[in-house]
Design an enzyme around this catalytic site. Structure first.
Site, PDB file in Angstrom:
ATOM      1  N   CYS A  14     -13.251 -30.645  -7.955  1.00 49.73           N
ATOM      2  CA  CYS A  14     -12.072 -30.805  -8.817  1.00 49.73           C
ATOM      3  C   CYS A  14     -11.236 -29.539  -8.915  1.00 49.73           C
ATOM      4  O   CYS A  14     -10.116 -29.498  -8.409  1.00 49.73           O
ATOM      5  CB  CYS A  14     -12.505 -31.257 -10.210  1.00 49.73           C
ATOM      6  SG  CYS A  14     -13.090 -32.957 -10.271  1.00 49.73           S
ATOM      7  N   PHE A  44     -11.591 -36.998 -17.598  1.00 48.21           N
ATOM      8  CA  PHE A  44     -11.876 -35.597 -17.926  1.00 48.21           C
ATOM      9  C   PHE A  44     -13.384 -35.374 -17.874  1.00 48.21           C
ATOM     10  O   PHE A  44     -13.994 -34.875 -18.828  1.00 48.21           O
ATOM     11  CB  PHE A  44     -11.323 -35.256 -19.313  1.00 48.21           C
ATOM     12  CG  PHE A  44      -9.843 -35.496 -19.458  1.00 48.21           C
ATOM     13  CD1 PHE A  44      -8.929 -34.590 -18.948  1.00 48.21           C
ATOM     14  CD2 PHE A  44      -9.377 -36.640 -20.080  1.00 48.21           C
ATOM     15  CE1 PHE A  44      -7.558 -34.810 -19.074  1.00 48.21           C
ATOM     16  CE2 PHE A  44      -8.017 -36.871 -20.218  1.00 48.21           C
ATOM     17  CZ  PHE A  44      -7.100 -35.955 -19.706  1.00 48.21           C
ATOM     18  N   LEU A  45     -13.978 -35.765 -16.760  1.00 43.29           N
ATOM     19  CA  LEU A  45     -15.436 -35.711 -16.647  1.00 43.29           C
ATOM     20  C   LEU A  45     -15.913 -34.326 -16.244  1.00 43.29           C
ATOM     21  O   LEU A  45     -15.332 -33.676 -15.378  1.00 43.29           O
ATOM     22  CB  LEU A  45     -15.919 -36.725 -15.603  1.00 43.29           C
ATOM     23  CG  LEU A  45     -15.498 -38.183 -15.785  1.00 43.29           C
ATOM     24  CD1 LEU A  45     -16.184 -39.040 -14.737  1.00 43.29           C
ATOM     25  CD2 LEU A  45     -15.816 -38.666 -17.184  1.00 43.29           C
ATOM     26  N   LYS A  69     -22.818 -26.267  -9.516  1.00 43.73           N
ATOM     27  CA  LYS A  69     -23.149 -26.047 -10.919  1.00 43.73           C
ATOM     28  C   LYS A  69     -24.465 -26.738 -11.192  1.00 43.73           C
ATOM     29  O   LYS A  69     -24.895 -27.604 -10.417  1.00 43.73           O
ATOM     30  CB  LYS A  69     -22.051 -26.592 -11.834  1.00 43.73           C
ATOM     31  CG  LYS A  69     -21.884 -28.101 -11.758  1.00 43.73           C
ATOM     32  CD  LYS A  69     -20.759 -28.605 -12.660  1.00 43.73           C
ATOM     33  CE  LYS A  69     -21.072 -28.450 -14.114  1.00 43.73           C
ATOM     34  NZ  LYS A  69     -20.060 -29.072 -14.990  1.00 43.73           N
ATOM     35  N   ALA A  76     -18.345 -14.371 -16.640  1.00 41.53           N
ATOM     36  CA  ALA A  76     -18.044 -13.807 -15.318  1.00 41.53           C
ATOM     37  C   ALA A  76     -19.178 -14.127 -14.352  1.00 41.53           C
ATOM     38  O   ALA A  76     -20.336 -14.225 -14.734  1.00 41.53           O
ATOM     39  CB  ALA A  76     -17.848 -12.305 -15.419  1.00 41.53           C
ATOM     40  N   GLY A  77     -18.832 -14.286 -13.090  1.00 37.21           N
ATOM     41  CA  GLY A  77     -19.845 -14.601 -12.090  1.00 37.21           C
ATOM     42  C   GLY A  77     -19.228 -14.751 -10.720  1.00 37.21           C
ATOM     43  O   GLY A  77     -18.286 -14.026 -10.371  1.00 37.21           O
TER      44      GLY A  77
END
Length: 435
Positions: A262, A147-148, A324, A254-255
């Protein structure tokens, strides 16, 4: 405990180094000699905060080694499978080629009592079939999903918020769970929830978590579409509904949507597997989640076009390339997608990013790249924030930008800027779902 990690990409390399950092003797194995050479020299082949430090510490301590020779797995008590499961080239299902290859290469080196622990994200039903294949060796299979979060992967491995062990029924399963408790002893001692379940549930935990997160992100982006049509402010809307403890504020930003290696491929693979099981209607909503996500990229491009009255021949600086912050991963990056679309419309696009430029350049050589932020925005007609690095969201002030740019248009694809401050400094500010 002696541990092997098969596959030293993003997941495997982090896992190997983290396991060494908590005291295990670890050998990382991969078929890519270049990747192995970098790791053996203490150089991460990708950017991940904190990885370089635990990698060099592990190698210096003698607890961590890397090789292309799978026979080095012999003698390990636990063998983690951490290879990639990308989307198939001709469809949405997961490509399990590397998973099967890893198991095939490992089987000759397994001994009775060994534990093979799968960490790769696989379609439900995969573990049961793999367990049958390794059964003749006397080894046991467990499924231990990861769960990285990219950018926090080291922390998430060493100090996870939960541990899941999918094991077979009976004594073999109990022993497998006990071995994994020993592997993760520091986290277990801290009281980290340790959930023992069956193979199918363990496989579903990961894809279900990603499906829920993707749905939450796309929900607020759908609300942004309504806000844009009505003049409402989606950020205030998210704040208001986020105070409801049943909903929460996280992942209601929002974006331009999610990307990476993933969420996009996992929700598509989940939907494809549901179709195979005859339950496609159960997750039909994931197709709309995916569609909403992709539409937000269109919206960001349209905002730039409308703000400039057309982008042909205009210089547009795209702030960000990674999907990100705190990562150099450009897989399915919304940021790069926006840059490529603007370039296709004739804009003179300059992309800047603190970490991802080289990866982006290899994937999209048609774009212009500039590592220095200020040089990238110099003489720009418009700025587009698409990856919320602090270098752009917090450290770039509208006053500083005004001294360098030609125009005064900023499109905030992540709603991460202070709209009032930018407007007060004379900029035309455009957010996602904001008036």
């Amino acid at each position: 405990m002696r541990v092997s990690v098969i596959g030293c990409g993003y997941l495997g390399a982090v896992h190997a180094a983290a396991m060494a950092s908590i005291g295990h003797d670890v050998v990382g194995i991969d078929v890519d000699p270049h990747r192995i050479a970098l790791l053996a020299a203490g150089e991460p082949p990708f950017f991940e905060p904190g990885l370089a430090e635990i990698l060099t510490e592990g190698i210096a301590s003698g607890r961590l080694a890397f090789t292309t020779d799978v026979s080095a797995a012999s003698g390990a008590a636990v063998h983690f499978i951490g290879v990639g499961t990308p989307q198939q080239a001709d469809g949405h299902a997961a490509d399990l080629t590397d998973v099967h290859a890893a198991i095939d290469s490992l089987i000759p080196h397994l001994s009775p009592g060994d534990l093979v622990a799968g960490k790769s994200t696989v379609p439900v039903g995969t573990a049961a079939s793999l367990a049958e294949r390794i059964a003749p060796t006397g080894a046991t299979l467990a499924w231990n999903p990861e769960f990285l979060r990219e950018g926090w992967a080291v922390q998430d491995t060493i100090d996870p918020d939960r541990l899941v062990a999918g094991v077979p029924a009976g004594a073999a399963g109990e022993r497998a769970a006990d071995i994994l408790r020993e592997v993760y002893a520091p986290a277990v001692a801290k009281g980290t929830p340790f959930i023992v379940t069956d193979y199918a549930t363990a496989e579903l935990v990961k894809v279900s978590a990603n499906a829920f997160l993707a749905t939450k992100i796309s929900f607020i982006n759908a609300m942004a579409e309504i806000a844009e049509a009505t003049g409402a402010d989606v950020t205030q809307l998210a704040d208001a509904i986020g105070h409801d403890a049943r909903i929460g504020r996280r992942f209601l930003g929002a974006g331009i949507g999610f990307g990476g290696g993933c969420l996009p491929k996992d929700i598509r693979a989940f939907a494809a597997r549901a179709e195979e099981l005859g339950k496609g209607e159960s997750v039909n909503f994931l197709r709309e989640v995916d569609a909403i996500n992709l539409r937000r990229r269109d919206r960001a491009v349209q905002l730039v076009v409308d703000a400039l009255g057309g982008v042909y021949g205009r210089k547009v600086t795209v702030l960000g390339a990674a999907f990100k912050p705190h990562s150099d991963d450009i897989r399915d990056s919304p940021a790069l997608d926006v840059a490529v679309r603007l370039r296709g419309l004739g804009a003179d696009v300059v992309v800047t990013d603190p970490q991802a430029i080289e990866n982006a350049r290899r994937a999209h050589p048609q774009l212009t790249y500039e590592a220095d932020r200020d040089e990238a925005i110099r003489d720009a007609d418009a700025l587009v924030l698409v990856t919320e690095w602090d270098e752009y969201r917090r450290q770039l002030t509208p006053e500083h930008a005004s001294a360098l740019t030609h125009g005064r248009v900023v499109v905030d694809g992540r709603n991460g800027l202070d709209a009032a401050a930018w407007r007060a400094a004379g900029w035309s500010y455009y957010g996602m779902g904001r008036p």
